[in-house]
Design an enzyme around this catalytic site. Structure first.
Site, short mmCIF file in Angstrom:
data_model
loop_
_atom_site.label_atom_id
_atom_site.label_comp_id
_atom_site.label_asym_id
_atom_site.label_seq_id
_atom_site.Cartn_x
_atom_site.Cartn_y
_atom_site.Cartn_z
N GLY A 101 0.90 -3.02 6.87
CA GLY A 101 2.27 -2.62 6.55
C GLY A 101 2.56 -2.81 5.08
O GLY A 101 1.70 -3.23 4.30
N ARG B 163 4.29 -5.47 0.06
CA ARG B 163 5.02 -5.73 -1.18
C ARG B 163 5.82 -4.50 -1.62
O ARG B 163 6.15 -4.35 -2.79
CB ARG B 163 4.05 -6.13 -2.30
CG ARG B 163 2.90 -5.17 -2.54
CD ARG B 163 2.02 -5.66 -3.68
NE ARG B 163 0.84 -4.85 -3.85
CZ ARG B 163 -0.02 -5.00 -4.85
NH1 ARG B 163 0.19 -5.91 -5.76
NH2 ARG B 163 -1.10 -4.24 -4.94
N GLY C 71 4.08 -10.75 -1.94
CA GLY C 71 4.87 -9.53 -2.00
C GLY C 71 5.18 -9.05 -3.41
O GLY C 71 5.95 -8.10 -3.57
N ASP D 209 -5.59 3.01 5.67
CA ASP D 209 -4.19 2.74 5.37
C ASP D 209 -3.83 3.19 3.95
O ASP D 209 -2.66 3.13 3.56
CB ASP D 209 -3.85 1.26 5.55
CG ASP D 209 -4.79 0.35 4.77
OD1 ASP D 209 -5.98 0.31 5.12
OD2 ASP D 209 -4.33 -0.29 3.81
#
Length: 472
Positions: free
Chosen positions: A79, A82, A115, A241
């Site tokens: 996912g 950051r 992040g 991804d």
């Protein structure tokens, strides 16, 4: 700045609602004005500024959830660790573009990370995305760059930064994998329908819209990889991804542009096994498409998926051949594998810079073979190549026009790691003039820019030893 929130309407299973966590004393240090005008983003408007830097919260801003095959192994949940999708902007062309902010702070998908993004990686992404766009390679774009006095810890403390960037979509192969492997059938159906409606509307007119969409994804991916191979670009982290369904190059990290021609070259210091080596990129692209195909296995038959996947190699070869024929100034019919192989062999044997060698070839004429011959040791081998080359190149086209096309296809400037390293060092000291000078030539890399000729020079020996890794 008016934001649309189409992806938000899919529901909470697709994301986590998040907001930007501003950096300490962050500063807006670079704006992409042409892109801002195209997207109707007014950087003189205080509300716009406060929205982009996180001072004003956007209620429907979100971090996407997805999965992905990373270096061959499947990670069931990844996912935006950051990043935040603030929303979508409508461009002057009537199309929508994701407005995504990188380096926003911790999200539920950060895993063990903080992040944040560092100035080093943000500058590298800003430079390469604008360079790729100037080369005509489908890519995300940089809109604005922020620096700060906040330390972010990687191998060493570095200045924290945020990058505002846009892309036609941030939906990745990994989105489909996430919902397929978690057996969230309704959500997968919704994602497929959303993608069809928003990004592949012409496929809705086909007898089998989902098959048509999957074929389009295959073709777009092949086009993207063909571009990479032709310009000598290596992504470095070709995980599923990091692959867009629209064939745009996204998620720049430890990328590189080939200098000395070497198909086994690996730009990513973290890629110890060379999985994503330059010469392997075409096969990895197909491997990733096979991973995506599994996510469509409840919607398409095995025969349909195989039918779509078989389009990849033909499309890649066709697109690569088309680009290389323009780079070499030879018609597609006259461009043979042997001629291209001979030219690449000379580049490799003479250790010529890949980009510079094609630019030299653009300047060569029958009357001025010395343009190339003076740059090589084995002049006889180069002379023999030129004889065969001119046999293939001589056709009914005006040769001056051919040379002009080659100069518009073969850039004078390329983003070398040592150049990025130098501008990063200056920026970390607060001096962005070298960054802007480099950005200027990379934004129009086919122009001569005589005042910046030094930026076209091959890397010094120390520059060839620089390494980049996944933290870059």
């Amino acid at each position: 700045m008016f934001l649309h929130h189409r992806f938000y309407e899919l529901g909470s299973a697709f994301y986590s609602v998040e907001r930007i966590k501003p950096l300490n004393e962050q500063r807006l240090v670079e704006i992409n004005l042409p892109l801002a005008q195209f997207l109707s983003v007014d950087f003189k408007d205080q509300q716009t500024l406060d929205t982009l830097n996180g001072e004003i919260s956007v209620p429907k801003s979100l971090s996407m959830v997805y999965a992905g095959h990373q270096f061959g192994g499947f990670s069931p949940q990844l996912g935006d660790g950051r990043g935040i999708l603030l929303g979508e902007l409508e461009g002057q062309d009537g199309c929508f573009y994701d407005l995504h902010i990188k380096g926003v702070g911790f999200t539920p998908f950060s895993r063990m990370g903080d992040g944040r993004a560092v100035l080093r990686s943000s500058i590298r992404e800003y430079l390469v995305s604008e360079y790729m766009n100037a080369l005509g390679v489908p890519s995300s774009r940089a809109l604005a760059l922020y620096d700060s006095n906040q330390a972010v810890y990687r191998e060493r403390p570095e200045p924290g930064a945020m990058l505002a960037r846009v892309a036609k979509t941030h939906i990745r192969f990994g989105h489909f994998e996430y919902f397929f492997y978690t057996k969230k059938t309704e959500e997968l159906d919704a994602l497929i329908q959303y993608s069809l409606n928003q990004y592949f509307p012409t496929c809705l007119k086909e007898e089998n819209p989902i098959l048509a969409m999957f074929k389009d994804i295959v073709l777009r991916t092949a086009d993207m990889i063909a571009h990479w191979q032709a310009i000598g670009f290596q992504h470095g982290v070709m995980n599923t991804d990091n692959f867009s369904i629209l064939g745009e190059t996204i998620d720049y990290g430890p990328y590189g542009f080939m200098e000395e021609y070497d198909p086994s070259w690996v730009c990513n210091h973290s890629d110890h096994e060379g999985r994503y080596a330059f010469g392997r990129q075409p096969s990895v692209g197909l491997w990733n498409l096979n991973c995506l195909a599994r996510s469509f296995s409840h919607h398409l038959t095995k025969e349909q998926l195989v039918e779509a996947l078989t389009l990849y190699e033909t499309q890649l070869e066709e697109r690569f051949s088309s680009i290389m024929s323009n780079k070499m100034g030879v018609s597609k019919e006259a461009l043979t594998d042997s001629l291209m192989s001979e030219w690449l062999s000379i580049i490799k044997k003479e250790r010529l810079d890949y980009t510079t060698a094609f630019r030299l070839l653009s300047h060569v004429s029958k009357e001025t073979p010395s343009v190339l011959l003076d740059e090589v040791i084995d002049r006889e081998a180069a002379r023999e190549f030129l004889e065969r080359y001119w046999e293939k190149r001589e056709d009914r086209r005006d040769q001056a026009a051919v040379s002009d096309l080659m100069l518009k296809t073969n850039p004078k400037f390329v983003l070398r790691n040592y150049l990025a390293h130098q501008v990063i060092e200056s920026a970390e000291q607060g001096n962005y003039l070298p960054f802007r000078k480099l950005l200027n030539v990379l934004s129009s890399p086919f122009s001569e820019h005589e005042e910046s000729h030094d930026l076209a020079m091959p890397s010094p020996e120390w520059g060839k030893q620089l390494e980049v890794s996944c933290s870059s």
